[in-house]
Motif scaffolding. Structure first.
Motif, PDB file in Angstrom:
ATOM      1  N   ASP A  17      -5.569  -7.684   0.332  1.00  0.00           N
ATOM      2  CA  ASP A  17      -5.137  -8.847   1.109  1.00  0.00           C
ATOM      3  C   ASP A  17      -3.959  -9.541   0.435  1.00  0.00           C
ATOM      4  OD1 ASP A  17      -7.133  -8.364   2.923  1.00  0.00           O
ATOM      5  OD2 ASP A  17      -8.482  -9.933   2.198  1.00  0.00           O
ATOM      6  N   GLY A  18      -4.045  -9.682  -0.900  1.00  0.00           N
ATOM      7  CA  GLY A  18      -2.964 -10.343  -1.630  1.00  0.00           C
ATOM      8  C   GLY A  18      -1.660  -9.580  -1.539  1.00  0.00           C
ATOM      9  N   LEU A  19      -1.734  -8.257  -1.679  1.00  0.00           N
ATOM     10  CA  LEU A  19      -0.531  -7.437  -1.586  1.00  0.00           C
ATOM     11  C   LEU A  19       0.054  -7.465  -0.180  1.00  0.00           C
ATOM     12  CD1 LEU A  19      -1.546  -4.333  -3.739  1.00  0.00           C
ATOM     13  CD2 LEU A  19       0.264  -5.985  -4.242  1.00  0.00           C
ATOM     14  N   ARG A  20      -0.833  -7.405   0.810  1.00  0.00           N
ATOM     15  CA  ARG A  20      -0.359  -7.445   2.188  1.00  0.00           C
ATOM     16  C   ARG A  20       0.372  -8.757   2.466  1.00  0.00           C
ATOM     17  NH1 ARG A  20      -4.819  -6.082   4.486  1.00  0.00           N
ATOM     18  NH2 ARG A  20      -5.515  -8.193   4.936  1.00  0.00           N
ATOM     19  N   GLY A  21      -0.196  -9.856   1.986  1.00  0.00           N
ATOM     20  CA  GLY A  21       0.450 -11.145   2.193  1.00  0.00           C
ATOM     21  C   GLY A  21       1.763 -11.263   1.443  1.00  0.00           C
ATOM     22  N   MET A  22       1.792 -10.767   0.199  1.00  0.00           N
ATOM     23  CA  MET A  22       2.997 -10.854  -0.612  1.00  0.00           C
ATOM     24  C   MET A  22       4.111  -9.968  -0.054  1.00  0.00           C
ATOM     25  SD  MET A  22       3.465  -9.880  -4.647  1.00  0.00           S
ATOM     26  CE  MET A  22       1.904 -10.668  -5.039  1.00  0.00           C
ATOM     27  N   LEU A  23       3.771  -8.714   0.221  1.00  0.00           N
ATOM     28  CA  LEU A  23       4.778  -7.781   0.732  1.00  0.00           C
ATOM     29  C   LEU A  23       5.252  -8.178   2.120  1.00  0.00           C
ATOM     30  CD1 LEU A  23       2.988  -4.538  -0.474  1.00  0.00           C
ATOM     31  CD2 LEU A  23       5.116  -5.454  -1.408  1.00  0.00           C
ATOM     32  N   GLY A  24       4.379  -8.819   2.872  1.00  0.00           N
ATOM     33  CA  GLY A  24       4.734  -9.241   4.222  1.00  0.00           C
ATOM     34  C   GLY A  24       5.775 -10.338   4.273  1.00  0.00           C
ATOM     35  N   THR A  25       6.063 -10.955   3.115  1.00  0.00           N
ATOM     36  CA  THR A  25       7.108 -11.994   3.093  1.00  0.00           C
ATOM     37  C   THR A  25       8.508 -11.396   3.142  1.00  0.00           C
ATOM     38  OG1 THR A  25       7.259 -12.058   0.663  1.00  0.00           O
ATOM     39  CG2 THR A  25       5.610 -13.484   1.709  1.00  0.00           C
ATOM     40  N   GLN A  26       8.599 -10.074   2.933  1.00  0.00           N
ATOM     41  CA  GLN A  26       9.911  -9.430   2.898  1.00  0.00           C
ATOM     42  C   GLN A  26      10.242  -8.837   4.265  1.00  0.00           C
ATOM     43  OE1 GLN A  26      11.780  -9.651  -0.226  1.00  0.00           O
ATOM     44  NE2 GLN A  26      10.112 -11.144  -0.101  1.00  0.00           N
ATOM     45  N   PRO A  27      11.381  -9.209   4.845  1.00  0.00           N
ATOM     46  CA  PRO A  27      11.698  -8.763   6.208  1.00  0.00           C
ATOM     47  C   PRO A  27      11.908  -7.262   6.346  1.00  0.00           C
ATOM     48  CG  PRO A  27      13.571  -9.877   5.200  1.00  0.00           C
ATOM     49  CD  PRO A  27      12.412 -10.106   4.292  1.00  0.00           C
ATOM     50  N   ASP A  28      12.182  -6.580   5.228  1.00  0.00           N
ATOM     51  CA  ASP A  28      12.407  -5.131   5.313  1.00  0.00           C
ATOM     52  C   ASP A  28      11.169  -4.323   4.966  1.00  0.00           C
ATOM     53  OD1 ASP A  28      12.715  -6.142   2.709  1.00  0.00           O
ATOM     54  OD2 ASP A  28      13.925  -4.437   2.070  1.00  0.00           O
ATOM     55  N   PHE A  29      10.007  -4.985   4.797  1.00  0.00           N
ATOM     56  CA  PHE A  29       8.759  -4.283   4.514  1.00  0.00           C
ATOM     57  C   PHE A  29       7.831  -4.374   5.725  1.00  0.00           C
ATOM     58  CE2 PHE A  29       8.871  -5.252  -0.359  1.00  0.00           C
ATOM     59  CZ  PHE A  29       9.959  -4.396  -0.491  1.00  0.00           C
ATOM     60  N   GLU A  30       7.167  -3.256   6.018  1.00  0.00           N
ATOM     61  CA  GLU A  30       6.154  -3.250   7.064  1.00  0.00           C
ATOM     62  C   GLU A  30       4.918  -2.518   6.541  1.00  0.00           C
ATOM     63  OE1 GLU A  30       5.318  -1.577  11.618  1.00  0.00           O
ATOM     64  OE2 GLU A  30       7.187  -1.083  10.578  1.00  0.00           O
ATOM     65  N   ILE A  31       3.779  -3.208   6.492  1.00  0.00           N
ATOM     66  CA  ILE A  31       2.533  -2.588   6.063  1.00  0.00           C
ATOM     67  C   ILE A  31       1.963  -1.821   7.256  1.00  0.00           C
ATOM     68  CG2 ILE A  31       0.288  -2.921   4.998  1.00  0.00           C
ATOM     69  CD1 ILE A  31       2.633  -3.928   3.327  1.00  0.00           C
ATOM     70  N   VAL A  32       1.946  -0.496   7.158  1.00  0.00           N
ATOM     71  CA  VAL A  32       1.503   0.322   8.288  1.00  0.00           C
ATOM     72  C   VAL A  32       0.109   0.899   8.079  1.00  0.00           C
ATOM     73  CG1 VAL A  32       3.840   0.880   9.030  1.00  0.00           C
ATOM     74  CG2 VAL A  32       2.686   2.358   7.359  1.00  0.00           C
ATOM     75  N   GLY A  33      -0.496   0.615   6.917  1.00  0.00           N
ATOM     76  CA  GLY A  33      -1.841   1.117   6.673  1.00  0.00           C
ATOM     77  C   GLY A  33      -2.350   0.685   5.321  1.00  0.00           C
ATOM     78  N   GLU A  34      -3.665   0.763   5.145  1.00  0.00           N
ATOM     79  CA  GLU A  34      -4.279   0.478   3.852  1.00  0.00           C
ATOM     80  C   GLU A  34      -5.542   1.310   3.714  1.00  0.00           C
ATOM     81  OE1 GLU A  34      -6.936  -3.383   4.033  1.00  0.00           O
ATOM     82  OE2 GLU A  34      -4.884  -3.870   4.658  1.00  0.00           O
ATOM     83  N   ALA A  35      -5.981   1.463   2.470  1.00  0.00           N
ATOM     84  CA  ALA A  35      -7.164   2.278   2.214  1.00  0.00           C
ATOM     85  C   ALA A  35      -7.881   1.752   0.988  1.00  0.00           C
ATOM     86  CB  ALA A  35      -6.773   3.742   2.013  1.00  0.00           C
ATOM     87  N   ALA A  36      -9.204   1.973   0.948  1.00  0.00           N
ATOM     88  CA  ALA A  36     -10.021   1.500  -0.163  1.00  0.00           C
ATOM     89  C   ALA A  36     -10.368   2.617  -1.145  1.00  0.00           C
ATOM     90  CB  ALA A  36     -11.305   0.861   0.368  1.00  0.00           C
ATOM     91  N   GLY A  37     -10.007   3.847  -0.818  1.00  0.00           N
ATOM     92  CA  GLY A  37     -10.333   4.964  -1.700  1.00  0.00           C
ATOM     93  C   GLY A  37      -9.427   6.148  -1.449  1.00  0.00           C
ATOM     94  N   GLY A  38      -9.582   7.187  -2.270  1.00  0.00           N
ATOM     95  CA  GLY A  38      -8.703   8.335  -2.196  1.00  0.00           C
ATOM     96  C   GLY A  38      -8.784   9.106  -0.896  1.00  0.00           C
ATOM     97  N   ALA A  39      -9.997   9.396  -0.456  1.00  0.00           N
ATOM     98  CA  ALA A  39     -10.156  10.178   0.772  1.00  0.00           C
ATOM     99  C   ALA A  39      -9.564   9.440   1.969  1.00  0.00           C
ATOM    100  CB  ALA A  39     -11.639  10.478   1.015  1.00  0.00           C
TER     101      ALA A  39
END
Length: 210
Positions: A17-39
């Motif tokens: 959540d913290g990374l999504r919020g932080m990275l989302g402040t940048q206009p050239d970044f788009e979070i297109v997915g996230e995962a909690a584990g390797g698989a």
């Protein structure tokens, strides 16, 4: 402006959540997915094919170097940027050997993280100073005294980098391999105690090396 598509992989929801919020402040970044584990990361990355994957190392399996290797096997064009709290030999070396483009610690300032993501997307290596020191210790002869003075070749390479040349262009100009350029840059980062090429150029200017 080119938008960089990112996937965040961490087993702690608060960190994601913290990374999504932080990275989302940048206009050239788009979070297109996230995962909690390797698989889950493998499934998500194969589905969305992002530009950069930011991943912790210690995750539900597969993790660490094994996860990085699998990500690059399945989506060869993706850049994997490690973001973790661990900087021991046992963590750093397998990740770099598996193909991670960069390795940052979670206490890195947000601007350093933003810069690292953009550099990784361009195919440039980015390392935290402590990580660069770990790698340098592996190529430095045992008991050799640490030197912070840049060699003539390192200054030559840094001067070209300061002019905006890519690793490939530097290699061509100096008639050396791109891998050799990357090795020299790792040494430069460690000696100047900086995480990336932009910071190295800045440090070199401040020290009167360029």
């Amino acid at each position: 402006m080119t938008t960089l598509r990112l996937v965040v992989v961490d087993d702690h929801p608060v960190v994601r959540d913290g990374l999504r919020g932080m990275l989302g402040t940048q206009p050239d970044f788009e979070i297109v997915g996230e995962a909690a584990g390797g698989a889950e990361a493998l499934t998500v990355v194969e589905a969305v094919r992002p530009d950069v994957v930011l991943t912790d190392l210690r995750l539900p399996e597969p993790s660490g170097g094994a996860l990085i290797r699998l990500l690059l096997e399945r989506v060869p064009e993706v850049r994997v940027l490690v973001l973790t709290t661990h900087d021991t030999d046992a963590d750093v070396l397998p990740a770099v050997e598996a193909g991670a483009i960069g390795y940052l610690l979670k206490d890195a300032p947000r601007e350093e993280l933003f810069r690292a993501v953009r550099a990784a997307a361009r195919g440039e290596t980015v390392l935290s100073p402590s990580v660069a020191a770990v790698l340098l210790s592996r190529v430095r002869p045992p008991k050799a005294p640490p030197s912070r003075r840049l060699s003539a070749r390192e200054i030559e390479i840094l001067a070209l980098v300061a002019r905006g040349r890519t690793n490939r262009e530097v290699a061509s100009a100096l008639h050396i391999s791109e891998a050799t350029v990357k090795t020299h840059l790792l040494h430069i980062y460690a000696k100047l105690e900086v995480p990336d090429r932009a910071a190295a150029v800045d440090a070199a200017h401040r020290r009167g090396l360029l």
